[in-house]
Scaffold this motif. Structure first.
Motif, PDB file in Angstrom:
ATOM      1  N   LYS A 123       0.964  -1.542   0.250  1.00 12.86           N
ATOM      2  CA  LYS A 123      -0.197   0.380   0.122  1.00 12.86           C
ATOM      3  C   LYS A 123       0.867   1.274   0.048  1.00 12.86           C
ATOM      4  N   PHE A 124       1.991   1.516   0.306  1.00 12.72           N
ATOM      5  CA  PHE A 124       2.823   1.805   1.421  1.00 12.72           C
ATOM      6  C   PHE A 124       3.364   2.914  -0.629  1.00 12.72           C
ATOM      7  N   PHE A 125       3.439   1.542  -1.325  1.00  7.81           N
ATOM      8  CA  PHE A 125       4.455   1.932  -2.735  1.00  7.81           C
ATOM      9  C   PHE A 125       2.714   2.317  -3.670  1.00  7.81           C
ATOM     10  N   GLN A 126       1.944   1.969  -3.412  1.00  6.56           N
ATOM     11  CA  GLN A 126       0.766   2.109  -3.680  1.00  6.56           C
ATOM     12  C   GLN A 126       0.699   3.821  -3.859  1.00  6.56           C
ATOM     13  N   ILE A 127       0.519   4.431  -2.787  1.00  5.24           N
ATOM     14  CA  ILE A 127       0.766   5.986  -2.443  1.00  5.24           C
ATOM     15  C   ILE A 127       1.608   6.741  -2.747  1.00  5.24           C
ATOM     16  N   ASN A 128       2.563   5.945  -2.725  1.00  6.56           N
ATOM     17  CA  ASN A 128       4.218   7.035  -2.690  1.00  6.56           C
ATOM     18  C   ASN A 128       5.087   6.544  -4.419  1.00  6.56           C
ATOM     19  N   ASN A 129       5.354   6.833  -5.268  1.00  6.94           N
ATOM     20  CA  ASN A 129       5.781   6.075  -6.213  1.00  6.94           C
ATOM     21  C   ASN A 129       7.531   6.908  -7.043  1.00  6.94           C
ATOM     22  N   LYS A 165      12.609   5.332  -1.888  1.00  6.57           N
ATOM     23  CA  LYS A 165      13.338   4.565  -1.588  1.00  6.57           C
ATOM     24  C   LYS A 165      12.873   3.663  -0.807  1.00  6.57           C
ATOM     25  N   PHE A 166      12.778   2.378  -0.771  1.00  8.10           N
ATOM     26  CA  PHE A 166      12.568   1.100   1.011  1.00  8.10           C
ATOM     27  C   PHE A 166      13.488   0.527   1.352  1.00  8.10           C
ATOM     28  N   TYR A 167      14.292   1.052   2.271  1.00  8.65           N
ATOM     29  CA  TYR A 167      15.485   0.466   2.480  1.00  8.65           C
ATOM     30  C   TYR A 167      15.501  -0.540   3.194  1.00  8.65           C
ATOM     31  N   LEU A 168      15.892  -1.825   3.015  1.00 10.86           N
ATOM     32  CA  LEU A 168      15.692  -3.607   3.635  1.00 10.86           C
ATOM     33  C   LEU A 168      17.397  -4.142   4.013  1.00 10.86           C
ATOM     34  N   ARG A 169      17.439  -4.355   4.796  1.00  4.53           N
ATOM     35  CA  ARG A 169      18.755  -5.143   4.942  1.00  4.53           C
ATOM     36  C   ARG A 169      18.706  -5.795   4.258  1.00  4.53           C
ATOM     37  N   ASP A 170      20.244  -6.471   3.464  1.00  7.76           N
ATOM     38  CA  ASP A 170      20.070  -7.441   2.834  1.00  7.76           C
ATOM     39  C   ASP A 170      20.219  -9.134   3.178  1.00  7.76           C
ATOM     40  N   GLY A 207       6.009 -14.206   7.101  1.00 12.76           N
ATOM     41  CA  GLY A 207       7.327 -13.035   6.740  1.00 12.76           C
ATOM     42  C   GLY A 207       6.717 -12.143   5.858  1.00 12.76           C
ATOM     43  N   LEU A 208       7.736 -11.385   5.590  1.00 11.53           N
ATOM     44  CA  LEU A 208       6.817 -10.055   4.137  1.00 11.53           C
ATOM     45  C   LEU A 208       6.150 -10.876   3.096  1.00 11.53           C
ATOM     46  N   PRO A 209       5.396 -10.360   2.767  1.00 17.78           N
ATOM     47  CA  PRO A 209       4.221 -10.019   1.463  1.00 17.78           C
ATOM     48  C   PRO A 209       4.964 -10.644   0.417  1.00 17.78           C
ATOM     49  N   LYS A 210       4.499 -11.967   0.019  1.00 14.92           N
ATOM     50  CA  LYS A 210       5.044 -12.633  -1.423  1.00 14.92           C
ATOM     51  C   LYS A 210       4.898 -12.340  -2.186  1.00 14.92           C
ATOM     52  N   GLY A 211       5.529 -11.934  -2.864  1.00 15.60           N
ATOM     53  CA  GLY A 211       6.602 -11.827  -3.646  1.00 15.60           C
ATOM     54  C   GLY A 211       6.555 -10.275  -4.246  1.00 15.60           C
ATOM     55  N   ILE A 212       6.433  -8.985  -3.031  1.00 19.52           N
ATOM     56  CA  ILE A 212       7.194  -8.016  -2.474  1.00 19.52           C
ATOM     57  C   ILE A 212       8.224  -7.854  -3.687  1.00 19.52           C
ATOM     58  N   LEU A 213       8.901  -8.386  -3.473  1.00 25.15           N
ATOM     59  CA  LEU A 213      10.906  -8.012  -3.495  1.00 25.15           C
ATOM     60  C   LEU A 213      11.047  -8.501  -4.915  1.00 25.15           C
ATOM     61  N   GLU A 214      10.323  -8.786  -5.302  1.00 27.43           N
ATOM     62  CA  GLU A 214      10.434  -8.396  -7.223  1.00 27.43           C
ATOM     63  C   GLU A 214       9.647  -7.416  -7.902  1.00 27.43           C
ATOM     64  N   GLU A 215       8.075  -7.785  -7.201  1.00 27.60           N
ATOM     65  CA  GLU A 215       7.401  -6.787  -7.283  1.00 27.60           C
ATOM     66  C   GLU A 215       8.130  -5.551  -7.555  1.00 27.60           C
ATOM     67  N   TYR A 216       8.650  -5.297  -6.728  1.00 26.01           N
ATOM     68  CA  TYR A 216       9.237  -3.487  -5.978  1.00 26.01           C
ATOM     69  C   TYR A 216      10.296  -4.078  -5.852  1.00 26.01           C
ATOM     70  N   LYS A 217      10.836  -4.834  -6.738  1.00 27.21           N
ATOM     71  CA  LYS A 217      12.899  -4.416  -6.833  1.00 27.21           C
ATOM     72  C   LYS A 217      13.684  -3.081  -7.132  1.00 27.21           C
ATOM     73  N   GLU A 218      12.997  -2.499  -7.774  1.00 27.35           N
ATOM     74  CA  GLU A 218      12.929  -0.743  -8.392  1.00 27.35           C
ATOM     75  C   GLU A 218      13.217  -0.335  -7.404  1.00 27.35           C
ATOM     76  N   ARG A 219      12.793  -0.443  -6.528  1.00 28.56           N
ATOM     77  CA  ARG A 219      12.352   0.367  -5.220  1.00 28.56           C
ATOM     78  C   ARG A 219      12.816   0.001  -3.951  1.00 28.56           C
TER      79      ARG A 219
END
Length: 270
Positions: free
Chosen positions: A74-80, A83-88, A106-118
């Motif tokens: 939802k964050f990615f949808q309202i802020n386009n 960057k979102f910083y995650l530990r590697d 864990g994380l929402p399934k698929g989010i690492l791939e769907e928003y990999k540019e962010r």
């Protein structure tokens, strides 16, 4: 700097709470969101508090658990743009074990791939901006904590105790000293203070903000923890979420005015 609690377990008549955490932080000219709670509630509360999530400079995820990450989409949808910083160490592989069953937490399934540019996966000590750092765990054998808490990582068909390599501290350098945010402190709040102190020699830790994962601990364990925390000489502690009401009461008894309760709408200034 100024930090506002957007989501915590404790809400009020105007601002709802949930099992999760989200904090909006203003530091110099930077605006940073820490975590996104367990749902889209953070959006509702932010709007009611006149916090503009579209004008952030960045967002940070404390660790890869649902109660901090489920609002990410939802964050990615309202802020386009930011960057979102995650530990590697973040993967979609965190589970809680109960008897022979393992529940995905864990994380929402698929989010690492769907928003990999962010998403930015950071390694080591990482500087977001001047005076703003992301610090990984440096304490050894944290997998023992994962085993104790029945938290596991799935790697293919194999399971191993969580070593919390996906958890990080968000640290700010202020005139009063270092201010640390670590949302669940799975690695131990006293350990985290030691990690940060060792990373920034000569600087004192002024404040620690976050959950301490004590909701499931005995009185004896909590009192022993309180004594260790006191030995760090941290001056201000704001805790809630996974600390739990009973454990918070014990911490208050042991540490007095040093400890304060997190709640939705709370504003902290350092």
């Amino acid at each position: 700097m100024r930090a506002t609690v957007v989501v915590d377990n404790i809400g009020n008549d105007k601002l709802k709470g949930e099992w999760g955490l989200c904090i909006y932080i203003e530091y110099k000219d930077k605006k940073i969101l820490l975590d996104a709670g367990a749902s889209g509630l953070f959006l509702e509360n932010a709007k009611k508090m006149n916090i503009s999530l579209e004008k952030l400079d960045c967002a940070v995820l404390s660790h890869a658990h649902y109660d901090h990450a489920n609002g990410m989409k939802k964050f990615f949808q309202i802020n386009n743009h930011v960057k979102f910083y995650l530990r590697d160490g973040c993967r979609e592989n965190c589970y809680k074990k109960k008897w022979i069953l393992k529940k995905y937490i864990g994380l929402p399934k698929g989010i690492l791939e769907e928003y990999k540019e962010r998403i930015v996966l950071v390694t080591g000590d990482y500087t977001i901006a001047e005076g703003v750092s992301l610090i990984p765990h440096k304490t050894q054998e944290l997998a023992l904590v994962g085993k104790r808490e029945n938290m596991y990582l799935r790697e293919g068909t194999r399971w191993r105790p969580d070593d919390f390599s996906h958890e990080q501290s968000l640290v700010f350098d202020t005139p009063n000293g270092l201010v640390i945010f670590n949302s669940c402190s799975h690695g131990g709040a006293d350990n985290i203070i030691k990690e940060v102190t060792a990373t920034f020699p000569g600087k004192k830790v002024f404040a620690l903000i976050g959950g301490f994962h004590l909701y499931n601990k005995s009185e004896e364990v909590v009192r022993h923890f309180a004594k260790r925390l006191k030995e760090t000489r941290v001056e201000h502690v704001y805790t809630g979420h996974c600390t739990g009401k009973a454990s918070y009461k014990i911490l208050k008894e042991e540490l007095g005015d040093v400890v304060n309760q997190l709640r939705v709408g709370l504003v902290m200034e350092f």
